[in-house]
Design a protein around this motif. Structure first.
Motif, short mmCIF file in Angstrom:
data_model
loop_
_atom_site.label_atom_id
_atom_site.label_comp_id
_atom_site.label_asym_id
_atom_site.label_seq_id
_atom_site.Cartn_x
_atom_site.Cartn_y
_atom_site.Cartn_z
N ARG A 144 0.84 -1.20 0.00
CA ARG A 144 0.00 0.00 0.00
C ARG A 144 0.88 1.26 0.00
NH1 ARG A 144 -2.92 -0.70 4.67
NH2 ARG A 144 -4.35 -2.14 3.67
N HIS A 145 1.94 1.24 0.78
CA HIS A 145 2.83 2.41 0.83
C HIS A 145 3.51 2.64 -0.52
CE1 HIS A 145 2.47 3.76 4.90
NE2 HIS A 145 2.58 2.53 5.35
N LEU A 199 -6.57 1.37 -5.01
CA LEU A 199 -5.39 2.26 -5.14
C LEU A 199 -4.76 2.10 -6.53
CD1 LEU A 199 -3.78 1.67 -1.61
CD2 LEU A 199 -4.97 3.72 -2.40
N LEU A 251 -6.31 -4.03 -2.77
CA LEU A 251 -5.47 -2.90 -3.23
C LEU A 251 -5.95 -2.32 -4.56
CD1 LEU A 251 -1.97 -4.32 -2.28
CD2 LEU A 251 -3.26 -2.54 -1.10
N LEU A 309 2.33 1.85 -3.43
CA LEU A 309 1.30 2.43 -4.31
C LEU A 309 1.07 3.91 -4.00
CD1 LEU A 309 -1.18 -0.56 -4.24
CD2 LEU A 309 -0.51 0.61 -6.35
N GLN A 310 1.00 4.21 -2.70
CA GLN A 310 0.70 5.60 -2.32
C GLN A 310 1.84 6.55 -2.65
OE1 GLN A 310 -0.48 4.72 1.71
NE2 GLN A 310 -2.67 4.79 1.21
N ALA A 311 3.05 5.96 -2.83
CA ALA A 311 4.19 6.80 -3.22
C ALA A 311 4.17 7.08 -4.73
CB ALA A 311 5.50 6.13 -2.82
N GLY A 312 3.16 6.55 -5.43
CA GLY A 312 2.97 6.92 -6.83
C GLY A 312 3.56 5.95 -7.85
#
Ligand SMILES: NC(=O)c1ccc[n+]([C@@H]2O[C@H](COP(=O)([O-])OP(=O)(O)OC[C@H]3O[C@@H](n4cnc5c(N)ncnc54)[C@H](OP(=O)(O)O)[C@@H]3O)[C@@H](O)[C@H]2O)c1
Length: 256
Positions: free
Chosen positions: A17-18, A42, A39, A20-23
């Motif tokens: 998840r992290h 995201l 997921l 993914l959230q970092a782009g």
């Protein structure tokens, strides 16, 4: 970066998840697909095999349970190794044996790929918070290429280092961390289910340490003691409890 991520258990799911959230563009695979589907919102791609997750990846991250699981996803049917492009980096974050890591490094090398072994310290709550400590071993340029991914998952990345510096890592960062505080609390509250870190994985890890020590002819009497305590817990049916349930063995021995 184009990333494949295999293994979405208690640790892997928040780590992915992290990333993914970092782009980053991430394709995930998990043996039990329902966890991978978590997921999708995201924008994770969900692969139906380890090979499909590895295809086209610049970096493949793996976070599965143990040696057998890592061998399965890398070399089993529709395994990731054969599908990973030349020039790609495999960041292996599970806690596995040095022997398997060495062997995988050779196999990746022969395929024009690079292995970075990067096991972590920290439990699922630290993974959720992006606060893992990551110890990376492998060619420095490969580690640097992966640094943005590692920093998305952890609060610090350490190179596997000479013993003097390792001591600094252990004394300065781990023992000053909330590890003792957290385990003390779990034990005081007898809160062993659901497990953050399964006791049977604790047994796996102490066995890995003992095997490596055996290979180097280094006696480790306390690790031997720990192995027996973990075995006793597993024999009592507590393998899937949190490893803090070691305290249950002490309590049972005391007739409590
Ligand atoms: N939990 C912690 O506090 C902690 C801390 C530091 C390091 N670690 C290390 O991190 C690694 C992962 O731990 P975890 O707590 O996330 O474990 P977990 O919750 O039990 O997750 C294990 C993962 O491995 C997959 N897996 C297991 N056997 C497999 C196989 N034969 N083929 C394919 N996939 C397989 C599982 O898939 P399914 O979902 O299909 O079962 C799941 O994704 C372990 O090496 C552990 O020692 C854990």
């Amino acid at each position: 970066m184009k990333v494949g991520f295999i293994g979405l258990g208690g640790m892997g799911l928040p780590m992915a998840r992290h990333v993914l959230q970092a782009g980053h563009t991430v394709t995930v695979y998990n043996r039990t697909r329902a966890r991978a589907d978590q997921l999708k919102h995201l924008n994770a791609g969900v692969a139906d095999s380890p090979a499909a997750a590895a295809q086209g990846a610049e970096v493949l991250i793996t976070m599965v349970g143990d040696d057998a699981a890592l061998e399965e996803i890398m070399l089993g049917e529709r395994g990731a190794l054969a599908a990973l492009p030349k020039g790609a980096i495999h960041v292996s974050m599970s806690t596995v044996s040095p022997g398997l890591s060495r062997w995988l490094a050779e196999r990746h090398g022969a395929a024009g790929q690079t292995l970075v072994a990067a096991p972590v310290f920290g439990r699922p709550d630290a993974a959720e918070a992006g606060k893992l400590w990551i110890v990376a071993a492998g060619p420095g340029d490969a580690i640097e290429r992966c640094r943005p991914l590692l920093e998305a998952m952890g609060q610090g990345v350490m190179y596997a280092v000479p013993p003097a510096e390792l001591l600094d890592v252990v004394n300065g960062r781990l023992f000053r961390s909330p590890i003792y505080e957290n385990y003390g609390k779990l034990i005081a509250e007898e809160r062993y289910e659901p497990a953050g870190f399964k006791l049977r994985y604790g047994l796996k890890d102490v066995r890995l340490a003992l095997e490596a020590a055996d290979e180097a002819t280094v006696p480790m009497p306390l690790a031997s003691l720990m192995r027996d305590r973990y075995l006793s817990a597993v024999a009592r049916g507590w393998g899937d409890a949190d490893w803090a349930a070691l305290a249950r063995v002490a309590a049972a021995d005391a007739g409590l």
